[in-house]
Enzyme design. Structure first.
Site, PDB file in Angstrom:
ATOM      1  N   TYR A   1       0.833  -1.067   0.147  1.00  0.00           N
ATOM      2  CA  TYR A   1       0.169   0.226  -0.121  1.00  0.00           C
ATOM      3  C   TYR A   1       0.736   1.361   0.097  1.00  0.00           C
ATOM      4  CZ  TYR A   1      -3.738   3.605   1.202  1.00  0.00           C
ATOM      5  OH  TYR A   1      -4.521   4.623   1.649  1.00  0.00           O
TER       6      TYR A   1
HETATM    7  N1  LIG Z   1     -10.271   5.996   4.645  1.00  0.00           N
HETATM    8  C1  LIG Z   1      -8.842   6.660   4.586  1.00  0.00           C
HETATM    9  O1  LIG Z   1      -8.126   6.558   6.175  1.00  0.00           O
HETATM   10  C2  LIG Z   1      -7.998   6.522   3.805  1.00  0.00           C
HETATM   11  C3  LIG Z   1      -6.440   7.578   3.484  1.00  0.00           C
HETATM   12  C4  LIG Z   1      -5.449   7.978   3.128  1.00  0.00           C
HETATM   13  C5  LIG Z   1      -5.584   7.493   1.379  1.00  0.00           C
HETATM   14  N2  LIG Z   1      -7.213   6.466   1.500  1.00  0.00           N
HETATM   15  C6  LIG Z   1      -7.575   6.862   0.010  1.00  0.00           C
HETATM   16  O2  LIG Z   1      -8.714   7.081  -1.023  1.00  0.00           O
HETATM   17  C7  LIG Z   1      -9.496   6.089  -1.667  1.00  0.00           C
HETATM   18  C8  LIG Z   1     -11.197   6.088  -1.177  1.00  0.00           C
HETATM   19  O3  LIG Z   1     -10.759   5.458  -0.105  1.00  0.00           O
HETATM   20  P1  LIG Z   1     -11.711   4.868   1.169  1.00  0.00           P
HETATM   21  O4  LIG Z   1     -10.967   5.718   2.066  1.00  0.00           O
HETATM   22  O5  LIG Z   1     -12.816   6.258   0.700  1.00  0.00           O
HETATM   23  O6  LIG Z   1     -12.835   3.827   0.788  1.00  0.00           O
HETATM   24  P2  LIG Z   1     -13.189   2.810   0.519  1.00  0.00           P
HETATM   25  O7  LIG Z   1     -12.882   1.781  -0.120  1.00  0.00           O
HETATM   26  O8  LIG Z   1     -14.451   3.739   0.989  1.00  0.00           O
HETATM   27  O9  LIG Z   1     -13.284   3.831  -0.652  1.00  0.00           O
HETATM   28  C9  LIG Z   1     -12.866   3.036  -2.314  1.00  0.00           C
HETATM   29  C10 LIG Z   1     -13.738   2.900  -3.581  1.00  0.00           C
HETATM   30  O10 LIG Z   1     -12.925   2.402  -4.537  1.00  0.00           O
HETATM   31  C11 LIG Z   1     -13.534   1.778  -4.785  1.00  0.00           C
HETATM   32  N3  LIG Z   1     -12.823   0.628  -6.213  1.00  0.00           N
HETATM   33  C12 LIG Z   1     -11.549  -0.174  -5.424  1.00  0.00           C
HETATM   34  N4  LIG Z   1     -11.345  -0.756  -6.582  1.00  0.00           N
HETATM   35  C13 LIG Z   1     -11.752  -0.712  -7.868  1.00  0.00           C
HETATM   36  C14 LIG Z   1     -11.308  -0.816  -8.588  1.00  0.00           C
HETATM   37  N5  LIG Z   1     -10.565  -2.012  -9.520  1.00  0.00           N
HETATM   38  N6  LIG Z   1     -12.040   0.119 -10.065  1.00  0.00           N
HETATM   39  C15 LIG Z   1     -13.225   0.936  -9.530  1.00  0.00           C
HETATM   40  N7  LIG Z   1     -13.712   0.969  -8.646  1.00  0.00           N
HETATM   41  C16 LIG Z   1     -12.870   0.715  -7.004  1.00  0.00           C
HETATM   42  C17 LIG Z   1     -14.038   0.963  -4.030  1.00  0.00           C
HETATM   43  O11 LIG Z   1     -15.372   0.115  -4.710  1.00  0.00           O
HETATM   44  C18 LIG Z   1     -14.612   2.503  -3.984  1.00  0.00           C
HETATM   45  O12 LIG Z   1     -15.852   2.815  -4.545  1.00  0.00           O
HETATM   46  C19 LIG Z   1      -8.284   5.231  -1.612  1.00  0.00           C
HETATM   47  O13 LIG Z   1      -7.695   5.055  -2.812  1.00  0.00           O
HETATM   48  C20 LIG Z   1      -7.682   4.854  -0.703  1.00  0.00           C
HETATM   49  O14 LIG Z   1      -6.163   4.886  -0.658  1.00  0.00           O
HETATM   50  C21 LIG Z   1      -7.788   5.778   1.758  1.00  0.00           C
END
Ligand SMILES: NC(=O)c1ccc[n+]([C@@H]2O[C@H](COP(=O)([O-])OP(=O)(O)OC[C@H]3O[C@@H](n4cnc5c(N)ncnc54)[C@H](O)[C@@H]3O)[C@@H](O)[C@H]2O)c1
Length: 254
Positions: free
Chosen positions: A158
């Site tokens: 990651y």
């Molecule tokens: N939540 C945190 O603490 C955090 C911190 C830093 C970065 N992020 C990043 O934020 C982004 C969103 O994640 P989140 O935390 O909202 O979680 P989440 O799981 O709620 O959202 C992730 C989204 O990406 C979609 N997704 C995953 N694989 C996919 C694919 N192959 N094709 C299309 N859609 C796909 C999922 O269905 C979902 O809609 C991610 O890139 C994650 O790495 C999250």
């Protein structure tokens, strides 16, 4: 509160079915953008699209898996054919994967994380940049993470994937600056979403550890990340490109 920050703009959001992506879709719609939502779960996309349209916004969805280059292209093509152009894109889709010490990490976990988080952004960028070149410019925001700037334990693939997202951001910003396309990244700290619900559910105490390492001492709501993304997508920051904006309660400042 609405301020028409994105009035008249057509914005594509990947991973819009939950978490930060869904919150950003709501924020962009509230700010006047026409939004095209993409993700894999059609029921979630349909429900959010209906909610946004019922609230007076203009929203559509395309079911797309960002790991498939054709799907990424399909979503961009839809935005251009339905609304005439693409002004903004938030490449947000991503997965967290299993938290495991590096020497025990499986090929499958490595491959799925790199495929979604890096190839997915690469696939989307290629199509979005092509559409924005046609349209005369635009603004792209990639979702990295504080894990793209510093290490967090038991998440090596990651961390590597989120550093790579920053690499793609810098490369694209540099290459397309003269064509009116800005490319930036956000680096969220711990944010309430499906990824963190999964991580915290399987690792009791992890949320408390994350909060203790965050000067503000808490987990963000997805709406807090969405506001930063909406601003980066807007015309309020025309000289801002190639940057990584931590939205992290001070985590990387420690
Ligand atoms: N939540 C945190 O603490 C955090 C911190 C830093 C970065 N992020 C990043 O934020 C982004 C969103 O994640 P989140 O935390 O909202 O979680 P989440 O799981 O709620 O959202 C992730 C989204 O990406 C979609 N997704 C995953 N694989 C996919 C694919 N192959 N094709 C299309 N859609 C796909 C999922 O269905 C979902 O809609 C991610 O890139 C994650 O790495 C999250």
């Amino acid at each position: 509160m609405s301020s028409d920050l994105l009035s008249g703009k057509v914005v594509l959001i990947t991973g819009a079915s939950s978490g930060i992506g869904a919150a950003t879709a709501r924020a962009c719609a509230q700010e006047g953008a026409t939004v095209v939502l993409t993700a894999r779960r059609e029921d979630r996309l349909a429900a959010l699209t209906e909610e946004l349209n019922a609230g007076g916004a203009r929203a559509s969805y395309v079911v797309a898996d960002v790991t498939a280059a054709g799907d990424a292209g399909k979503a961009v093509d839809f935005a251009v054919s339905a609304y005439g152009r693409l002004d903004g894109a938030f490449n947000n889709a991503g997965i967290g994967g299993d938290r495991t010490p590096l020497h025990l990490m499986s090929d499958e976990v490595y491959e799925s994380i790199m495929d979604t988080n890096v190839r997915g952004v690469f696939n989307c960028l290629r199509h979005e940049l092509a559409a924005m070149l046609e349209g005369g410019g635009g603004s792209i925001v990639n979702n990295s993470s504080v894990g793209g700037l510093v290490a967090i334990p038991t998440a090596a693939p990651y961390i590597a994937s989120k550093h790579a997202v920053i690499g793609l951001t810098r490369a694209a910003a540099d290459e397309y600056a003269q064509q009116g396309i800005r490319v930036n990244a956000v680096a969220p700290g711990t944010t309430r979403s499906e990824i963190t619900r999964d991580w915290f559910g399987r690792n009791p105490g992890l949320e408390e550890v994350a909060n203790s390492l965050t000067p503000q001492g808490r987990t963000a709501e997805p709406e807090e990340i969405a506001q930063a993304v909406a601003w980066l997508l807007s015309d309020r920051c025309p000289f801002l490109t190639g940057t990584v904006m931590p939205v992290d309660g001070g985590f990387v400042n420690k």
